[in-house]
Enzyme design. Structure first.
Site, mmCIF file in Angstrom:
data_model
loop_
_atom_site.group_PDB
_atom_site.id
_atom_site.type_symbol
_atom_site.label_atom_id
_atom_site.label_comp_id
_atom_site.label_asym_id
_atom_site.label_seq_id
_atom_site.Cartn_x
_atom_site.Cartn_y
_atom_site.Cartn_z
ATOM 1 N N GLU A 1 13.801 46.870 -38.193
ATOM 2 C CA GLU A 1 13.675 45.866 -37.127
ATOM 3 C C GLU A 1 13.461 44.467 -37.703
ATOM 4 O O GLU A 1 14.012 43.485 -37.209
ATOM 5 C CB GLU A 1 12.506 46.252 -36.211
ATOM 6 C CG GLU A 1 12.074 45.188 -35.218
ATOM 7 C CD GLU A 1 13.088 44.926 -34.121
ATOM 8 O OE1 GLU A 1 13.941 45.820 -33.896
ATOM 9 O OE2 GLU A 1 13.043 43.850 -33.512
ATOM 10 N N TRP B 1 1.113 45.164 -31.009
ATOM 11 C CA TRP B 1 2.493 45.524 -30.670
ATOM 12 C C TRP B 1 2.933 46.785 -31.398
ATOM 13 O O TRP B 1 3.892 47.425 -31.005
ATOM 14 C CB TRP B 1 3.448 44.376 -30.974
ATOM 15 C CG TRP B 1 3.882 44.278 -32.416
ATOM 16 C CD1 TRP B 1 3.194 43.721 -33.440
ATOM 17 C CD2 TRP B 1 5.119 44.767 -32.965
ATOM 18 N NE1 TRP B 1 3.917 43.823 -34.603
ATOM 19 C CE2 TRP B 1 5.103 44.457 -34.342
ATOM 20 C CE3 TRP B 1 6.236 45.415 -32.449
ATOM 21 C CZ2 TRP B 1 6.144 44.788 -35.200
ATOM 22 C CZ3 TRP B 1 7.281 45.752 -33.308
ATOM 23 C CH2 TRP B 1 7.223 45.441 -34.668
ATOM 24 N N HIS C 1 2.145 38.637 -27.052
ATOM 25 C CA HIS C 1 2.834 37.567 -27.783
ATOM 26 C C HIS C 1 3.894 38.182 -28.707
ATOM 27 O O HIS C 1 5.042 37.735 -28.741
ATOM 28 C CB HIS C 1 1.827 36.749 -28.584
ATOM 29 C CG HIS C 1 2.434 35.903 -29.665
ATOM 30 N ND1 HIS C 1 3.186 34.783 -29.408
ATOM 31 C CD2 HIS C 1 2.427 36.027 -31.017
ATOM 32 C CE1 HIS C 1 3.599 34.253 -30.552
ATOM 33 N NE2 HIS C 1 3.163 34.993 -31.546
ATOM 34 N N SER D 1 18.866 48.482 -23.799
ATOM 35 C CA SER D 1 19.638 47.242 -23.791
ATOM 36 C C SER D 1 20.136 46.906 -25.196
ATOM 37 O O SER D 1 21.309 46.575 -25.393
ATOM 38 C CB SER D 1 18.765 46.123 -23.238
ATOM 39 O OG SER D 1 19.316 44.877 -23.549
ATOM 40 N N SER D 2 19.235 47.029 -26.180
ATOM 41 C CA SER D 2 19.621 46.700 -27.560
ATOM 42 C C SER D 2 20.706 47.626 -28.074
ATOM 43 O O SER D 2 21.639 47.192 -28.750
ATOM 44 C CB SER D 2 18.417 46.821 -28.498
ATOM 45 O OG SER D 2 17.488 45.832 -28.221
ATOM 46 N N THR E 1 17.868 39.577 -51.824
ATOM 47 C CA THR E 1 17.418 38.387 -51.086
ATOM 48 C C THR E 1 17.517 37.159 -51.982
ATOM 49 O O THR E 1 17.950 36.088 -51.548
ATOM 50 C CB THR E 1 15.973 38.575 -50.601
ATOM 51 O OG1 THR E 1 15.865 39.860 -49.992
ATOM 52 C CG2 THR E 1 15.598 37.523 -49.587
ATOM 53 N N SER F 1 24.586 30.823 -43.404
ATOM 54 C CA SER F 1 25.762 30.875 -44.271
ATOM 55 C C SER F 1 26.972 30.210 -43.619
ATOM 56 O O SER F 1 27.962 29.933 -44.299
ATOM 57 C CB SER F 1 26.105 32.324 -44.611
ATOM 58 O OG SER F 1 25.008 32.945 -45.228
ATOM 59 N N HIS G 1 10.531 48.596 -39.948
ATOM 60 C CA HIS G 1 11.009 47.768 -41.048
ATOM 61 C C HIS G 1 12.454 47.354 -40.892
ATOM 62 O O HIS G 1 12.761 46.170 -41.026
ATOM 63 C CB HIS G 1 10.704 48.332 -42.433
ATOM 64 C CG HIS G 1 10.790 47.198 -43.412
ATOM 65 N ND1 HIS G 1 9.790 46.270 -43.548
ATOM 66 C CD2 HIS G 1 11.814 46.755 -44.164
ATOM 67 C CE1 HIS G 1 10.189 45.322 -44.363
ATOM 68 N NE2 HIS G 1 11.415 45.582 -44.763
ATOM 69 N N ASP H 1 37.659 38.657 -25.607
ATOM 70 C CA ASP H 1 36.327 38.871 -25.026
ATOM 71 C C ASP H 1 35.657 39.969 -25.841
ATOM 72 O O ASP H 1 36.185 40.393 -26.864
ATOM 73 C CB ASP H 1 36.445 39.288 -23.550
ATOM 74 C CG ASP H 1 35.163 38.973 -22.766
ATOM 75 O OD1 ASP H 1 34.083 39.407 -23.207
ATOM 76 O OD2 ASP H 1 35.251 38.294 -21.729
ATOM 77 N N LYS I 1 21.019 35.859 -52.208
ATOM 78 C CA LYS I 1 21.391 35.027 -51.054
ATOM 79 C C LYS I 1 20.888 33.598 -51.215
ATOM 80 O O LYS I 1 21.634 32.645 -50.999
ATOM 81 C CB LYS I 1 20.813 35.635 -49.777
ATOM 82 C CG LYS I 1 21.600 36.841 -49.329
ATOM 83 C CD LYS I 1 21.122 37.310 -47.989
ATOM 84 C CE LYS I 1 22.124 38.251 -47.369
ATOM 85 N NZ LYS I 1 23.336 37.569 -46.913
ATOM 86 N N HIS J 1 5.374 50.466 -46.851
ATOM 87 C CA HIS J 1 4.609 49.323 -47.401
ATOM 88 C C HIS J 1 3.795 48.640 -46.305
ATOM 89 O O HIS J 1 2.958 47.794 -46.608
ATOM 90 C CB HIS J 1 5.507 48.334 -48.161
ATOM 91 C CG HIS J 1 6.472 47.560 -47.327
ATOM 92 N ND1 HIS J 1 7.737 47.259 -47.740
ATOM 93 C CD2 HIS J 1 6.362 47.026 -46.101
ATOM 94 C CE1 HIS J 1 8.355 46.563 -46.797
ATOM 95 N NE2 HIS J 1 7.539 46.409 -45.791
ATOM 96 N N HIS J 2 4.054 48.994 -45.046
ATOM 97 C CA HIS J 2 3.182 48.513 -43.972
ATOM 98 C C HIS J 2 1.909 49.342 -43.877
ATOM 99 O O HIS J 2 1.046 49.060 -43.052
ATOM 100 C CB HIS J 2 3.915 48.569 -42.625
ATOM 101 C CG HIS J 2 5.129 47.692 -42.570
ATOM 102 N ND1 HIS J 2 5.090 46.397 -42.134
ATOM 103 C CD2 HIS J 2 6.416 47.915 -42.920
ATOM 104 C CE1 HIS J 2 6.304 45.860 -42.200
ATOM 105 N NE2 HIS J 2 7.120 46.755 -42.680
ATOM 106 N N TYR K 1 14.639 43.354 -40.420
ATOM 107 C CA TYR K 1 15.932 42.851 -40.896
ATOM 108 C C TYR K 1 16.896 42.631 -39.752
ATOM 109 O O TYR K 1 17.819 41.809 -39.862
ATOM 110 C CB TYR K 1 16.487 43.777 -41.978
ATOM 111 C CG TYR K 1 15.628 43.648 -43.207
ATOM 112 C CD1 TYR K 1 15.760 42.533 -44.021
ATOM 113 C CD2 TYR K 1 14.620 44.560 -43.493
ATOM 114 C CE1 TYR K 1 14.925 42.343 -45.100
ATOM 115 C CE2 TYR K 1 13.783 44.375 -44.570
ATOM 116 C CZ TYR K 1 13.942 43.269 -45.373
ATOM 117 O OH TYR K 1 13.104 43.073 -46.426
ATOM 118 N N ARG L 1 -6.916 39.848 -39.392
ATOM 119 C CA ARG L 1 -6.101 39.415 -38.265
ATOM 120 C C ARG L 1 -6.632 40.056 -36.987
ATOM 121 O O ARG L 1 -7.469 40.953 -37.042
ATOM 122 C CB ARG L 1 -4.644 39.796 -38.493
ATOM 123 C CG ARG L 1 -4.419 41.281 -38.618
ATOM 124 C CD ARG L 1 -3.026 41.606 -39.107
ATOM 125 N NE ARG L 1 -2.038 41.413 -38.049
ATOM 126 C CZ ARG L 1 -0.885 42.090 -37.983
ATOM 127 N NH1 ARG L 1 -0.591 42.991 -38.901
ATOM 128 N NH2 ARG L 1 -0.033 41.869 -37.019
#
Lengths: 286, 529
Positions: free
Chosen positions: B259, B146, B81, B173-174, B332, B272, B257, B110, B335, B306-307, B261, B454
């Protein structure tokens, strides 16, 4: 289709809420437990402080936003202003949050420093995670045993009614004395696990090949339940933790009994304390 | 920003450059709009695949006890998932939006590297076919989460090398997509489109693309080390051989991390763009928005641990990562304040894109608050690996990133297709989604605080009620997305003709083009004042 969903959803929601408000889970259901150690109280207060700060900021920000959404809408004849910057206000809403963060960081730092102080412990227990059970070693006492889920498979497979402590019960709980500083070392034999009893105020990963160190000091006698918190494979959800905190005298007595039980195998247990099957765990059924 | 009308005739005299006929149009296309469409449709498909997996998870968790799936398959579902939603749904959706919109917003004909663009898309279906096929291998698909933590992930069966290869393909690809976006933005802007005149969506994507280029190779390195640990006798992460399982977590989260963002900065860009349109008022604090985005991107590189607050880092490490993480609240916050100030004294209307954008601001901010709580290391010792974390990151990813994608789809669909979508159906979709998502994720805060870990297929009895509520929310949310798919398909097939400007308050180069825009976007550079 959409309507049926909503009706069904509302009904389930209602019955869920009704049974929640009536049943046995009163203290443990909505918020973090206050816990039973000085550290867990600190953590709880830290959690609540930051929660309320967030609530106040949230009410402020969302309040302004919804006021604006209500009053500054085209259907009420609002005409758009064209302002689009203000250096002063940008500086202000950078500095003020910074100050709030510093206010939060001070107690957080103090609590963290306290949690890291494992000196002067009176008892050391080594906790080893296995797939899927825990092993406890009282390092200076020569006592060690496995602690395995004791909920019957029939309850898990829905073939029998579930007991009060469904999935939170074990054959041999960890027994510790009340009021003593207990140093807890965590490690693992296979994959990473994490030892967590919410009432003690923390969790610590159990990592193969490494030993982590932390401590607890339980204030009230009682039985405290927790679970493995780091995904460790198929039966990750089935390796609970039960800690029994008892008065000093009772602990001494329990320790003597455990030593007596262990005597016939003492020589072997001394040399390979964790590789032996538990004397009383009833095997590796999972 | 006001724009002068482009000086060329829209499209009709370039008919001979139009799309190739039939299926070959889509396979061989180098056109940014076609590739954008492919990305978006692929992402929609993956959104439903990942969503179906989520519903399996929620159905199993409806009641205590094992009812539907066995624990090993449950773990495969949680793992898949996440991989499908992150790499298959959210990231490709933003790349699709970038493909469609960036050339139109900066006045380019283009993308800068059209053939690489084709390749970077066409890797994706193969990567995901490979990934999803592992569910049918002996021992099942990946089931270690994951995050692929060793040693657990090394217990994966035959699926293991295929999963690693699939991750490599997604990464390639990314990276290609990101290089293309950087090259396009830096080289193909209309001469008068200076950097500080770029629409915020373009800015956020420029910064996101740099994040992608910086961290995807790190992920590739980490998973390659896993591969050699399993098959070639290395011990990078094996303590018995002198390695360290925690080192994997450091490397993974150095990717992971930023990722996070990568999945939210383009969402900031979308919101925006939308809020000023429907507030009929220019974006408040454009420059501070750009600087805040850049600050967040910088901070994202120094907060990864922090993870991992519970892995047993030294005190100094815990303190550093706690302080650095708390700092992210500042840009943040800027914003959020800017969005609210943009609405303030505007003249607002509430079409579907605006509704999703407003829900984004509110619900993303709630995710931000729980993020701030999680930053506090001693409290995180309680939150870590519980449903509180699950609630937190779903708040920033679902009513955060996914809502912004929905908002973007409704906002630009009339431009892309030339047809207005069904507004009434859009409103139904919005309200069912916003109710469903909160019923789904809000109770998970309580579950986590009350002590539910979890990634467990079964739970103690005191967690029953909130899990039931959450599951009901999941089915409301999941099924209401069918309305979205239906609405999108109907809009592609026909509908009321959209004007060029589409929305009364819309500003920017893309609204000066016809709806739908010509196949080759801007053949002569437009003027931007």
């Amino acid at each position: 289709m959409g309507m049926n969903r909503i009706v069904a959803g509302t009904a389930a929601l209602g019955s869920g809420l009704a049974s929640w408000s009536g049943s046995a889970c009163a203290e443990f259901a909505l918020n973090m437990p206050r816990g039973v150690t000085p550290v867990s109280h600190d953590v709880y207060h830290l959690h609540m402080t930051i929660f309320w700060i967030c609530v106040v900021i949230g009410i402020g920000v969302f309040g302004v936003m919804f006021w604006s959404i209500y009053h500054h809408r085209k259907s009420r004849g609002a005409v758009a202003a064209q302002f689009h910057e203000s250096t002063l206000i940008e500086i202000l809403w950078t500095i003020i949050p910074m100050a709030i963060l510093i206010v939060m960081a001070v107690p957080a730092t103090a609590t963290l420093v306290r949690m890291y102080d494992t000196r002067d412990a009176e008892l050391t227990v080594k906790v080893t995670g296995y797939q899927w059970r825990w092993h406890y070693d009282y390092l200076d006492e020569g006592v060690g045993f496995f602690s395995t889920l004791s909920t019957p498979q029939a309850q898990i497979r829905n073939a029998a009614p579930k007991g009060e402590h469904y999935l939170l019960e074990v054959d041999n709980p960890l027994v510790v004395p009340v009021g003593k500083k207990v140093r807890i070392l965590t490690t693992a034999a296979d994959v990473i696990h994490s030892w967590w009893v919410p009432d003690l105020g923390w969790k610590k990963d159990a990592i193969p090949g490494f030993i982590n160190e932390t401590w607890t000091q339980i204030e009230e006698p009682g039985v405290y339940r927790g679970q493995c918190a780091e995904l460790c494979g198929r039966d990750h959800g089935f390796m609970p933790i039960v800690v029994k905190a008892v008065p000093e005298a009772e602990f001494k007595e329990w320790l003597t009994q455990m030593k007596a039980k262990a005597t016939p195998q003492t020589a072997q247990n001394e040399s390979h304390p964790v590789s032996q099957p538990a004397p009383v765990s009833g095997g590796q059924a999972l | 920003m006001s724009t002068a009308a482009p000086t060329h005739d829209h499209g009709h005299d370039h008919e001979h450059h139009g799309p190739a006929p039939g299926l070959s149009r889509w396979i061989f296309t180098t056109n940014h709009k076609d590739i954008g469409t492919l990305y978006l449709l692929f992402s929609l498909l993956m959104f439903f695949v990942g969503g179906a997996m989520a519903l399996v998870i929620r159905a199993e968790l409806f009641q205590p006890g094992l009812q539907i799936v066995d624990p090993h398959f449950f773990n495969q579902m949680t793992t898949m998932h996440a991989l499908v939603m992150i790499f298959g749904a959210v990231m490709p959706a933003f790349v699709g939006l970038a493909n469609w919109l960036i050339p139109m917003m900066i006045g380019a004909p283009d993308m800068a590297l059209p053939r690489m663009n084709n390749w970077s898309f066409w890797i994706m279906p193969f990567a995901f076919t490979l990934l999803l096929s592992t569910l049918f291998t002996a021992g099942g698909g990946p089931a270690g989460g994951w995050t692929l933590y060793p040693p657990l992930v090394l217990q994966t069966g035959e699926a293991f090398p295929f999963v690693i290869l699939a991750v490599h393909m997604m990464g390639a690809s990314s990276i290609m997509g990101a290089i293309n976006i950087v090259a396009t933005i830096l080289n193909l802007r209309a001469p008068t489109m200076t950097l500080m005149k770029m629409p915020l969506f373009v800015w956020t994507w420029l910064i996101t693309a740099f994040l992608l280029i910086a961290v995807m190779p790190v992920l590739a390195g980490a998973v390659t080390m896993l591969l050699t640990d399993k098959y070639f006798g290395t011990s990078f992460f094996n303590a018995a051989g002198g390695g360290d399982p925690v080192m994997f977590q450091h490397i993974f989260w150095f990717f992971g991390h930023p990722e996070v963002y990568i999945m939210i900065l383009p969402a900031f860009g979308v919101v925006s763009m939308i809020i000023p349109t429907f507030a009929r008022k220019p974006l408040f604090g454009y420059a501070s928005m750009v600087y805040a985005t850049a600050s967040i991107a910088f901070l994202s590189f120094i907060v990864w641990a922090h993870h991992m607050f519970t892995v047993g880092m030294p005190l100094a490490g815990e303190l550093f990562f706690m302080y650095a993480t708390m700092l992210i609240a500042v840009p943040t916050g800027v914003k959020v304040f800017n969005w609210v100030s943009t609405m303030w004294r505007g003249s607002m209307t509430f079409e579907t894109p605006m509704l999703f954008a407003i829900a984004f601001v509110v619900l993303f901010t709630i995710g931000g608050f729980s993020g701030l709580m999680l930053a506090i290391a001693p409290a995180d010792f309680q939150y870590q690996d519980t449903y509180f974390v699950v609630a937190h990151f779903h708040y920033v990813l679902v009513p955060g990133a996914v809502f912004s994608i929905m908002a973007a789809a409704y906002y630009w669909l009339p431009k892309w297709t030339g047809h207005m979508y069904n507004e009434k159906l859009g409103q139904w979709h919005f309200w069912l989604s916003v109710i469903g998502v909160n019923v789904l994720f809000f109770p998970q805060h309580f579950l986590g605080l009350a002590g539910m870990p979890r990634r467990i297929p079964d739970y103690a009895l005191q967690f029953t009620e909130f899990n039931m509520i959450s599951t009901v929310g999941a089915f409301i949310f999941g099924l209401s997305q069918l309305l979205f798919a239906y609405n999108v398909i109907q809009t592609i097939r026909g509908g009321a003709k959209a004007t060029d400007q589409v929305w009364e308050g819309a500003k920017g180069l893309e609204w000066t083009l016809s709806s739908p825009p010509p196949y080759h976007t801007f053949q002569t550079a437009p003027r931007v004042d």
